[in-house]
Each structure stands twice: as C-alpha cells, then as structure tokens.
Design an enzyme around this catalytic site. Structure first.
Site, PDB file in Angstrom:
ATOM      1  N   ASP A   7      -1.300  33.856 -29.564  1.00  0.00           N
ATOM      2  CA  ASP A   7      -1.317  33.067 -30.797  1.00  0.00           C
ATOM      3  C   ASP A   7      -1.682  31.608 -30.489  1.00  0.00           C
ATOM      4  O   ASP A   7      -1.601  31.172 -29.336  1.00  0.00           O
ATOM      5  CB  ASP A   7       0.080  33.168 -31.422  1.00  0.00           C
ATOM      6  CG  ASP A   7       0.225  32.349 -32.676  1.00  0.00           C
ATOM      7  OD1 ASP A   7      -0.733  32.281 -33.457  1.00  0.00           O
ATOM      8  OD2 ASP A   7       1.324  31.767 -32.868  1.00  0.00           O
ATOM      9  N   ASP A   9      -0.857  28.366 -32.924  1.00  0.00           N
ATOM     10  CA  ASP A   9       0.129  27.349 -33.306  1.00  0.00           C
ATOM     11  C   ASP A   9       1.517  27.657 -32.759  1.00  0.00           C
ATOM     12  O   ASP A   9       2.027  28.765 -32.909  1.00  0.00           O
ATOM     13  CB  ASP A   9       0.177  27.206 -34.834  1.00  0.00           C
ATOM     14  CG  ASP A   9      -1.166  26.746 -35.358  1.00  0.00           C
ATOM     15  OD1 ASP A   9      -1.720  25.804 -34.765  1.00  0.00           O
ATOM     16  OD2 ASP A   9      -1.670  27.332 -36.328  1.00  0.00           O
ATOM     17  N   ASP A 133       4.932  33.225 -31.730  1.00  0.00           N
ATOM     18  CA  ASP A 133       6.229  32.639 -32.098  1.00  0.00           C
ATOM     19  C   ASP A 133       6.773  33.233 -33.389  1.00  0.00           C
ATOM     20  O   ASP A 133       7.916  32.943 -33.751  1.00  0.00           O
ATOM     21  CB  ASP A 133       6.097  31.112 -32.260  1.00  0.00           C
ATOM     22  CG  ASP A 133       5.168  30.752 -33.401  1.00  0.00           C
ATOM     23  OD1 ASP A 133       3.956  31.022 -33.278  1.00  0.00           O
ATOM     24  OD2 ASP A 133       5.639  30.225 -34.419  1.00  0.00           O
TER      25      ASP A 133
HETATM   26 MG   LIG Z   1       2.185  30.584 -34.240  1.00  0.00          MG
END
Ligand SMILES: [Mg+2]
Length: 174
Positions: A7, A9, A133
């Site tokens: 991922d 961000d 996340d």
């Molecule tokens: Mg993310």
C-alpha cells in the site's frame, strides 16, 4: 517468485504529518499524530469531516508526502527476491493519480511503473502478501495480510503486524 503487494498511504507515504499540518494551519488547531492514536482525524473532528476529506481531492496533496523511514532501502532489497507491486486504493481520490504516480517515480525509481496498481477494491489483487494499514483490505484477500502499524490501527488485533520497515525486512529476509 512470490508477489508482495504494498500500500502507499501510511505504509510508504507518510500521510498524517501533512494532513495534520494543513488542517492545523487552516483551522488554528494544534493536533499531533499522538492525538490520532486509535482514531482518525475525521473521527476526532466529525463536524469537520467534509473539510478534512476535501484536502485529499487537491491534485497536489499527495505529491510531497515524506517517504516512510527505511521503506526505499527495504523495498529495493525485497525486489531482488520478490515481485513487488504498489497497490493503492486511488479510486477513492481520482484527482490524486498524477501526484501518486510522480511520487512513486521520484522516490522508488527502481520499480517498474507496470507494477503500480491504482485500484478500488483490493480483493482483486492476486499476490502472496499484502502490506497495508487498513484491515478492511485483508477481509477478502487470498494471500497473507500484513498489518503495517498506523495510529488509527493500533488497537486492531488478530493480524500479523509489523511496526516499521526494518521489521518487514526481518519478516521476509530473515
Ligand atoms: Mg494506506
């Protein structure tokens, strides 16, 4: 070669400091990353939700995020042993495409842009591992999800968790 999907961000791009900086400056607040533990800015200031999300529609917002510590070195190393893909749910903020693409080219020039995946629902991703996340992306993912610690997810349990990029190196290259 096994595939690792990563991922952007809050995993390789340090999203929170900039988001807090612009928000604090525009609304005369003094929030820090510590205030985001176990929550998100839009949950902390629900009355400002639209304004908080509006920043992400700015086509330049994602262009100058800092790179997460050690991510460049570790991804470079990983890419010698695994097929590495960058998978970002960019459809949430379509105006971010160009900034995200340029950011990846600047900070991860050793990755082939054919391995950048700007997607919506990540369950379409066919990889052996997904480092992310957001736990929601693991629900229908067929491979091994690896939760990258971010302020909003510190209370999530039941996932393989890594706290930083050195722990990712340890997990994959031990
Ligand atoms: Mg993310």
């Amino acid at each position: 070669m096994q595939r690792i999907a990563i991922d952007m961000d809050e995993v390789i791009a340090d999203f929170n400091p900039k988001h807090l900086r612009v928000f604090n400056s525009d609304y005369n607040e003094n929030l820090t990353v510590n205030d985001l533990m176990g929550t998100r800015l839009r949950e902390l200031r629900p009355q400002m939700k639209n304004e908080i999300i509006a920043y992400l529609n700015d086509p330049t917002f994602f262009r100058d995020l800092d790179v997460m510590k050690d991510s460049q070195e570790v991804i470079k190393e990983l890419s010698e042993h695994f097929e590495v893909f960058i998978t970002t749910a960019a459809m949430e903020f379509p105006s971010s495409f160009t900034a995200k693409y340029e950011w990846l080219k600047e900070h991860f020039p050793f990755l082939d842009e054919m391995n950048f995946v700007f997607c919506g629902d990540k369950s379409i991703i066919h990889a052996d591992y997904l480092i992310d996340d957001n736990v929601r992306h693991f629900q229908r993912f067929k491979g091994q999800g690896i939760l990258f610690t971010a302020p909003h997810n510190i209370n999530e349990t039941g996932y393989v968790r890594v706290n930083n990029w050195l722990e990712i190196r340890e997990y994959f290259l031990r």
